[in-house]
Design a protein around this motif. Structure first.
Motif, short mmCIF file in Angstrom:
data_model
loop_
_atom_site.label_atom_id
_atom_site.label_comp_id
_atom_site.label_asym_id
_atom_site.label_seq_id
_atom_site.Cartn_x
_atom_site.Cartn_y
_atom_site.Cartn_z
N VAL A 57 0.86 -1.17 0.00
CA VAL A 57 0.00 0.00 0.00
C VAL A 57 0.91 1.23 0.00
O VAL A 57 1.77 1.36 0.86
N ASP A 58 0.70 2.09 -1.00
CA ASP A 58 1.51 3.31 -1.04
C ASP A 58 0.62 4.51 -1.33
O ASP A 58 -0.59 4.38 -1.49
N SER A 59 1.23 5.67 -1.41
CA SER A 59 0.46 6.91 -1.54
C SER A 59 -0.32 7.00 -2.85
O SER A 59 -1.18 7.86 -2.99
N SER A 60 -0.07 6.11 -3.81
CA SER A 60 -0.85 6.14 -5.05
C SER A 60 -2.32 5.80 -4.77
O SER A 60 -3.17 6.05 -5.62
N ALA A 61 -2.62 5.28 -3.59
CA ALA A 61 -4.01 5.02 -3.22
C ALA A 61 -4.80 6.33 -3.20
O ALA A 61 -6.03 6.31 -3.37
N LYS A 86 -9.82 1.29 2.50
CA LYS A 86 -9.04 0.55 3.50
C LYS A 86 -7.55 0.89 3.36
O LYS A 86 -6.86 1.08 4.36
N ALA A 87 -7.07 0.97 2.13
CA ALA A 87 -5.66 1.31 1.91
C ALA A 87 -5.35 2.71 2.45
O ALA A 87 -4.33 2.93 3.10
N ARG A 88 -6.26 3.65 2.19
CA ARG A 88 -6.07 5.01 2.71
C ARG A 88 -6.10 5.03 4.23
O ARG A 88 -5.35 5.78 4.86
N LYS A 89 -6.95 4.21 4.82
CA LYS A 89 -7.00 4.12 6.28
C LYS A 89 -5.66 3.62 6.81
O LYS A 89 -5.14 4.15 7.80
N LYS A 96 1.39 7.92 6.78
CA LYS A 96 2.06 7.97 5.48
C LYS A 96 1.16 8.61 4.42
O LYS A 96 1.28 8.32 3.24
N GLU A 97 0.28 9.49 4.85
CA GLU A 97 -0.58 10.19 3.90
C GLU A 97 0.26 11.10 3.02
O GLU A 97 1.30 11.57 3.43
N ASN A 98 -0.26 11.38 1.83
CA ASN A 98 0.45 12.36 1.01
C ASN A 98 0.11 13.77 1.50
O ASN A 98 -0.90 13.99 2.16
N THR A 99 0.94 14.71 1.19
CA THR A 99 0.78 16.07 1.73
C THR A 99 -0.49 16.74 1.23
O THR A 99 -1.12 17.49 1.97
N GLU A 100 -0.88 16.49 -0.02
CA GLU A 100 -2.11 17.10 -0.54
C GLU A 100 -3.33 16.62 0.25
O GLU A 100 -4.22 17.41 0.56
N ASN A 101 -3.38 15.35 0.58
CA ASN A 101 -4.49 14.83 1.37
C ASN A 101 -4.50 15.45 2.76
O ASN A 101 -5.55 15.81 3.28
N GLN A 102 -3.34 15.60 3.36
CA GLN A 102 -3.27 16.23 4.68
C GLN A 102 -3.78 17.66 4.62
O GLN A 102 -4.52 18.09 5.50
N ARG A 103 -3.41 18.40 3.58
CA ARG A 103 -3.88 19.78 3.44
C ARG A 103 -5.39 19.84 3.23
O ARG A 103 -6.07 20.69 3.80
#
Length: 118
Positions: A57-61, A86-89, A96-103
């Motif tokens: 599972v990587d940030s491409s999810a 589930k992968a995003r969870k 390990k979320e990507n920065t855009e998702n965190q923003r």
């Protein structure tokens, strides 16, 4: 084992249960807008199912369209949107979320709107 580790382990188990039915027929590839744009097998629903079944599972999810098109035609009724959730969870729990998702999440929490500027 910590509570977070148990949650991650359970999420991986749930993820595997979703994708284990995939026989890699490829019907989903023709319907997926991300695969059609990139031609990257790992970004197709079939490619994701293969990776998820190996607990990769990587940030491409976060790059998955979640349009549901592949689920409509899947002969095995695999809900890839649920698998990606589930992968995003897992990525969220492992921080390990990507920065855009965190923003985007920060904008939702603070301003109740994911589209406002920071």
């Amino acid at each position: 084992m910590t509570e977070k580790n148990i949650e991650v382990s359970n999420a991986f188990e749930e993820l595997r249960e979703i994708v284990e039915k995939c026989n890699h027929c490829g019907i989903c590839k023709a319907l997926d807008p991300i695969f059609r744009a990139t031609r990257e097998e790992s970004l197709s629903p079939r490619g994701r199912a293969a990776l998820f079944s190996k607990e990769i599972v990587d940030s491409s999810a976060f790059d998955y369209a979640m349009c549901g098109a592949c689920a409509e035609k899947c002969p095995f009724n695999i809900d890839m949107d649920e698998a990606v959730r589930k992968a995003r969870k897992i990525l969220n729990l492992e921080e390990k979320e990507n920065t855009e998702n965190q923003r985007m999440l920060k904008r939702v929490i603070e301003k109740k709107n994911p589209f406002t500027s920071d």
